[in-house]
Design an enzyme around this catalytic site. Structure first.
Site, PDB file in Angstrom:
ATOM      1  N   PRO A  83     -12.489 -45.596 -30.876  1.00 31.57           N
ATOM      2  CA  PRO A  83     -12.911 -44.341 -30.341  1.00 31.57           C
ATOM      3  C   PRO A  83     -13.309 -43.307 -31.290  1.00 31.57           C
ATOM      4  O   PRO A  83     -12.496 -43.255 -32.242  1.00 31.57           O
ATOM      5  CB  PRO A  83     -11.850 -43.925 -29.284  1.00 31.57           C
ATOM      6  CG  PRO A  83     -10.664 -44.449 -30.172  1.00 31.57           C
ATOM      7  CD  PRO A  83     -10.923 -45.801 -30.617  1.00 31.57           C
ATOM      8  N   GLY A  84     -14.570 -42.779 -31.385  1.00 31.76           N
ATOM      9  CA  GLY A  84     -14.896 -41.733 -32.223  1.00 31.76           C
ATOM     10  C   GLY A  84     -15.014 -40.204 -31.652  1.00 31.76           C
ATOM     11  O   GLY A  84     -14.160 -39.416 -31.547  1.00 31.76           O
ATOM     12  N   ARG A  85     -16.027 -40.301 -30.806  1.00 30.21           N
ATOM     13  CA  ARG A  85     -16.357 -38.893 -29.929  1.00 30.21           C
ATOM     14  C   ARG A  85     -15.273 -38.368 -29.104  1.00 30.21           C
ATOM     15  O   ARG A  85     -14.900 -37.092 -29.226  1.00 30.21           O
ATOM     16  CB  ARG A  85     -17.682 -39.444 -28.978  1.00 30.21           C
ATOM     17  CG  ARG A  85     -18.320 -38.329 -28.261  1.00 30.21           C
ATOM     18  CD  ARG A  85     -19.043 -38.607 -27.152  1.00 30.21           C
ATOM     19  NE  ARG A  85     -19.931 -39.431 -27.506  1.00 30.21           N
ATOM     20  CZ  ARG A  85     -21.305 -39.476 -27.906  1.00 30.21           C
ATOM     21  NH1 ARG A  85     -21.524 -38.138 -28.006  1.00 30.21           N
ATOM     22  NH2 ARG A  85     -22.114 -40.295 -28.121  1.00 30.21           N
ATOM     23  N   ARG A 138     -28.242 -33.192 -32.414  1.00 27.63           N
ATOM     24  CA  ARG A 138     -27.944 -33.984 -31.105  1.00 27.63           C
ATOM     25  C   ARG A 138     -29.074 -33.418 -30.094  1.00 27.63           C
ATOM     26  O   ARG A 138     -29.575 -34.065 -29.561  1.00 27.63           O
ATOM     27  CB  ARG A 138     -26.526 -33.832 -30.477  1.00 27.63           C
ATOM     28  CG  ARG A 138     -25.519 -34.361 -31.476  1.00 27.63           C
ATOM     29  CD  ARG A 138     -24.166 -34.771 -30.878  1.00 27.63           C
ATOM     30  NE  ARG A 138     -24.272 -35.770 -30.122  1.00 27.63           N
ATOM     31  CZ  ARG A 138     -24.324 -35.791 -28.573  1.00 27.63           C
ATOM     32  NH1 ARG A 138     -24.299 -34.487 -28.170  1.00 27.63           N
ATOM     33  NH2 ARG A 138     -24.315 -36.549 -28.087  1.00 27.63           N
ATOM     34  N   TYR A 194     -31.431 -36.304 -29.150  1.00 26.72           N
ATOM     35  CA  TYR A 194     -31.210 -36.771 -27.598  1.00 26.72           C
ATOM     36  C   TYR A 194     -31.266 -35.905 -26.648  1.00 26.72           C
ATOM     37  O   TYR A 194     -30.717 -36.246 -25.367  1.00 26.72           O
ATOM     38  CB  TYR A 194     -29.589 -37.338 -27.588  1.00 26.72           C
ATOM     39  CG  TYR A 194     -29.077 -38.002 -28.830  1.00 26.72           C
ATOM     40  CD1 TYR A 194     -29.463 -39.295 -29.237  1.00 26.72           C
ATOM     41  CD2 TYR A 194     -27.985 -37.567 -29.570  1.00 26.72           C
ATOM     42  CE1 TYR A 194     -29.242 -40.064 -30.434  1.00 26.72           C
ATOM     43  CE2 TYR A 194     -27.548 -38.049 -30.726  1.00 26.72           C
ATOM     44  CZ  TYR A 194     -28.026 -39.373 -31.185  1.00 26.72           C
ATOM     45  OH  TYR A 194     -27.385 -40.165 -32.297  1.00 26.72           O
ATOM     46  N   CYS A 249     -38.599 -26.004 -39.680  1.00 25.08           N
ATOM     47  CA  CYS A 249     -40.252 -25.689 -39.151  1.00 25.08           C
ATOM     48  C   CYS A 249     -40.492 -27.038 -38.299  1.00 25.08           C
ATOM     49  O   CYS A 249     -41.244 -27.756 -38.753  1.00 25.08           O
ATOM     50  CB  CYS A 249     -40.959 -25.576 -40.330  1.00 25.08           C
ATOM     51  SG  CYS A 249     -40.660 -24.181 -41.425  1.00 25.08           S
ATOM     52  N   GLU A 250     -39.842 -27.086 -37.112  1.00 23.96           N
ATOM     53  CA  GLU A 250     -40.300 -28.099 -36.263  1.00 23.96           C
ATOM     54  C   GLU A 250     -40.156 -27.376 -34.972  1.00 23.96           C
ATOM     55  O   GLU A 250     -38.992 -26.754 -34.599  1.00 23.96           O
ATOM     56  CB  GLU A 250     -39.206 -29.387 -36.415  1.00 23.96           C
ATOM     57  CG  GLU A 250     -38.949 -29.816 -37.560  1.00 23.96           C
ATOM     58  CD  GLU A 250     -39.759 -31.246 -37.647  1.00 23.96           C
ATOM     59  OE1 GLU A 250     -40.131 -31.764 -36.538  1.00 23.96           O
ATOM     60  OE2 GLU A 250     -39.607 -31.945 -38.695  1.00 23.96           O
ATOM     61  N   TYR A 253     -20.215 -36.196 -34.371  1.00 23.06           N
ATOM     62  CA  TYR A 253     -21.717 -36.350 -34.532  1.00 23.06           C
ATOM     63  C   TYR A 253     -22.326 -35.294 -34.784  1.00 23.06           C
ATOM     64  O   TYR A 253     -23.802 -34.907 -34.441  1.00 23.06           O
ATOM     65  CB  TYR A 253     -22.320 -37.224 -33.495  1.00 23.06           C
ATOM     66  CG  TYR A 253     -21.697 -38.562 -33.192  1.00 23.06           C
ATOM     67  CD1 TYR A 253     -21.763 -39.718 -34.279  1.00 23.06           C
ATOM     68  CD2 TYR A 253     -21.006 -38.735 -32.007  1.00 23.06           C
ATOM     69  CE1 TYR A 253     -20.936 -40.889 -33.929  1.00 23.06           C
ATOM     70  CE2 TYR A 253     -20.165 -39.864 -31.740  1.00 23.06           C
ATOM     71  CZ  TYR A 253     -20.202 -41.062 -32.708  1.00 23.06           C
ATOM     72  OH  TYR A 253     -19.670 -42.108 -32.565  1.00 23.06           O
TER      73      TYR A 253
HETATM   74  N1  LLP Z   1     -17.756 -48.666 -32.851  1.00 22.74           N
HETATM   75  C1  LLP Z   1     -18.818 -48.886 -32.991  1.00 22.74           C
HETATM   76  C2  LLP Z   1     -19.187 -50.337 -33.769  1.00 22.74           C
HETATM   77  C3  LLP Z   1     -19.809 -48.003 -32.963  1.00 22.74           C
HETATM   78  O1  LLP Z   1     -21.182 -48.356 -33.376  1.00 22.74           O
HETATM   79  C4  LLP Z   1     -19.403 -46.620 -32.371  1.00 22.74           C
HETATM   80  C5  LLP Z   1     -20.749 -45.746 -32.226  1.00 22.74           C
HETATM   81  C6  LLP Z   1     -17.970 -46.364 -32.191  1.00 22.74           C
HETATM   82  C7  LLP Z   1     -17.441 -47.417 -32.522  1.00 22.74           C
HETATM   83  C8  LLP Z   1     -17.705 -45.093 -31.602  1.00 22.74           C
HETATM   84  O2  LLP Z   1     -18.117 -44.873 -30.318  1.00 22.74           O
HETATM   85  P1  LLP Z   1     -17.853 -43.477 -29.742  1.00 22.74           P
HETATM   86  O3  LLP Z   1     -16.352 -43.659 -29.294  1.00 22.74           O
HETATM   87  O4  LLP Z   1     -17.771 -42.375 -30.816  1.00 22.74           O
HETATM   88  O5  LLP Z   1     -18.582 -43.240 -28.723  1.00 22.74           O
HETATM   89  N2  LLP Z   1     -25.088 -40.226 -33.025  1.00 22.74           N
HETATM   90  C9  LLP Z   1     -24.499 -40.264 -31.481  1.00 22.74           C
HETATM   91  C10 LLP Z   1     -23.557 -41.324 -31.120  1.00 22.74           C
HETATM   92  C11 LLP Z   1     -23.675 -42.887 -31.748  1.00 22.74           C
HETATM   93  C12 LLP Z   1     -22.682 -43.967 -31.576  1.00 22.74           C
HETATM   94  C13 LLP Z   1     -22.747 -44.815 -32.511  1.00 22.74           C
HETATM   95  N3  LLP Z   1     -21.756 -45.897 -32.604  1.00 22.74           N
HETATM   96  C14 LLP Z   1     -24.446 -39.306 -30.694  1.00 22.74           C
HETATM   97  O6  LLP Z   1     -24.517 -38.066 -31.405  1.00 22.74           O
HETATM   98  O7  LLP Z   1     -24.341 -39.105 -29.307  1.00 22.74           O
END
Ligand code: LLP
Length: 419
Positions: free
Chosen positions: A265-267, A303, A307, A334-335, A362
């Site tokens: 998990p990241g987000r 973001r 998106y 400038c966009e 992110y």
């Molecule tokens: N593992 C892998 C292999 C991944 O590609 C990703 C995210 C994660 C874990 C973590 O996913 P999360 O738990 O954060 O959803 N920039 C975009 C999000 C791109 C996510 C790419 N991969 C945004 O701002 O929404």
């Protein structure tokens, strides 16, 4: 006046300027723990996805809790090591690992490379052979599951570049056993990001479950089952499942497996623990629209532009006698796509501070120097302390590493010293 933890946002802006990212340590730790505790005594490892927020101070808080890490580049590995993270709890995902990155990871003693193609498997085998060790490898399987998220952040569909198609998985494992320098660790699967229901996870888990007996038939017993990251957070009105709900279905579906369950998990760990403070430069009222031109832009927070994502935007100080107007909150880049939020009802004066919410994931990690804008400072609120964890970039710093022709360099030095 708005506060984060015990700290007034105005205080941070006064001391450190704007735009500035602010993170709350307590919230990051709480989220990580909610994952860890949800798996209880079941063998598991939570590998925080570094790409979401890779500041060293953030990584080191998580390393102190015993977190593992999910990385996608040599740069992220360098960060994990510098922050005191354990390479033995770090997994390396990504479709394009270079020769240097693979050798760096193997020499550092990484837990496992999540391999995404046969050419990558052969490359890993050759490099491990040269170094003289066995490379720990899991295959990242593409389950062809619809994560029902923004198309740019879905990763588990058959037309996405990620992973090995599930139909080809058994053959990939069979090939791996024939290679001298590969140690098969497990199976991995990441289907997308900002997922707000459990169904896509259930589909992916069922697919993994269907592969395991077939692997056992050819003598492969998996030590790790990595179900990736992807759990969503609430930006506006979404109500994603909690980590405990995800863990319940994962533990249930994998009840008969003794492998270590891994998550990336990241987000959902850092997203809600971050804010961006920005100052209103101008209020520009036109016949068609009102613009609040602020000092943060798409280079600071991409973001919304990339998106069309929503982030709440709140005034740091409330005005009692200023009428609310509808503003597009835009940056100086400038966009026309440079905006933080469109059509927001706000009571504003020039020089006011605004705070953009839910940007811990992110946000800074996707920021850039576009339009030659120095990147923002980052702050960590740690109890009653305001810790500067990344200095604001300087104009001089922006030019570092660029090389002028010799004649021009001499002229520049002369004109600066005579000025
Ligand atoms: N593992 C892998 C292999 C991944 O590609 C990703 C995210 C994660 C874990 C973590 O996913 P999360 O738990 O954060 O959803 N920039 C975009 C999000 C791109 C996510 C790419 N991969 C945004 O701002 O929404």
């Amino acid at each position: 006046m708005l506060h984060i933890g015990q700290i007034a946002l105005e205080d941070i802006a006064r001391r450190h300027g704007t735009p500035v990212y602010v993170y709350l340590r307590e919230a990051i730790e709480q989220q990580w723990k909610s994952y860890d505790q949800a798996f209880g005594t079941r063998d598991h490892l939570i590998c925080y996805a570094v790409k979401a927020n890779s500041n060293l101070a953030v990584l080191s808080c998580l390393a102190e809790l015993g977190s593992g890490f999910d990385i996608v580049s040599g740069g992220e590995l360098e960060r994990v090591l510098a922050a005191g993270g354990d390479p033995g709890k770090t997994v390396f995902s990504g479709v394009g690992k270079s020769v240097d990155e693979i050798s760096f990871a193997l020499k550092a003693g990484i837990r496992c490379l999540n391999c995404e193609s046969i050419p990558e498997l052969r490359r890993i085998d050759a490099i491990a052979g040269r170094i003289g060790l066995k490379a720990p490898v899991s295959f990242r399987i593409n389950p062809d599951v619809d994560a029902e998220t923004h198309p740019y952040i879905a990763t588990g569909l058959q037309n996405n570049k990620f992973g090995i198609a599930w139909e080809d998985a058994i053959d990939a494992y069979k090939l791996a056993i024939t290679l001298n320098n590969i140690e098969i660790e497990g199976i991995a699967c990441h289907i997308g990001s900002q997922i707000t229901t459990l169904e896509p996870y259930i589909d992916a888990l069922e697919l993994i479950n269907s592969l395991i007996p077939k692997l056992a038939q050819v003598g492969i017993i998996l030590k790790d089952i990595d179900i990736g990251g992807g759990l969503g957070i609430s930006y506006r009105s979404e109500s994603p499942p909690a980590p405990a709900e995800l863990s319940r279905i994962v533990c249930d579906k994998l009840a008969e497996r003794s492998a270590c369950i891994m998550l990336e998990p990241g987000r959902s760990i850092v997203g809600n623990a971050g804010w961006l403070i920005t100052r209103v430069e101008y209020l520009k009222e036109t016949r068609h629209k009102n613009f609040a031109v602020v000092d943060a832009a798409m280079n600071d927070l991409l973001r919304p532009s990339l998106y069309s994502s929503w982030h709440d935007i709140l005034p740091v100080t409330q005005h009692l006698n200023v009428p609310e107007l509808v503003y597009d909150v835009v940056g100086p880049v400038c966009e026309s796509g440079d905006f933080l939020g469109l059509e927001r009802k706000l009571a504003l004066r020039e020089n006011d501070l605004l705070v953009v919410a839910t940007v811990g994931a992110y946000g800074f990690s996707m920021s850039s120097n576009y339009n030659s804008r120095p990147r923002a400072a980052e702050i960590l609120i740690d109890g009653s302390q305001i810790r500067l964890i990344r200095k604001r970039e300087t104009l001089a710093g922006l030019l570092e590493g660029e090389i002028l022709t010799e004649d021009r360099a001499k002229l520049t030095v002369q004109s600066r010293s005579s000025a």
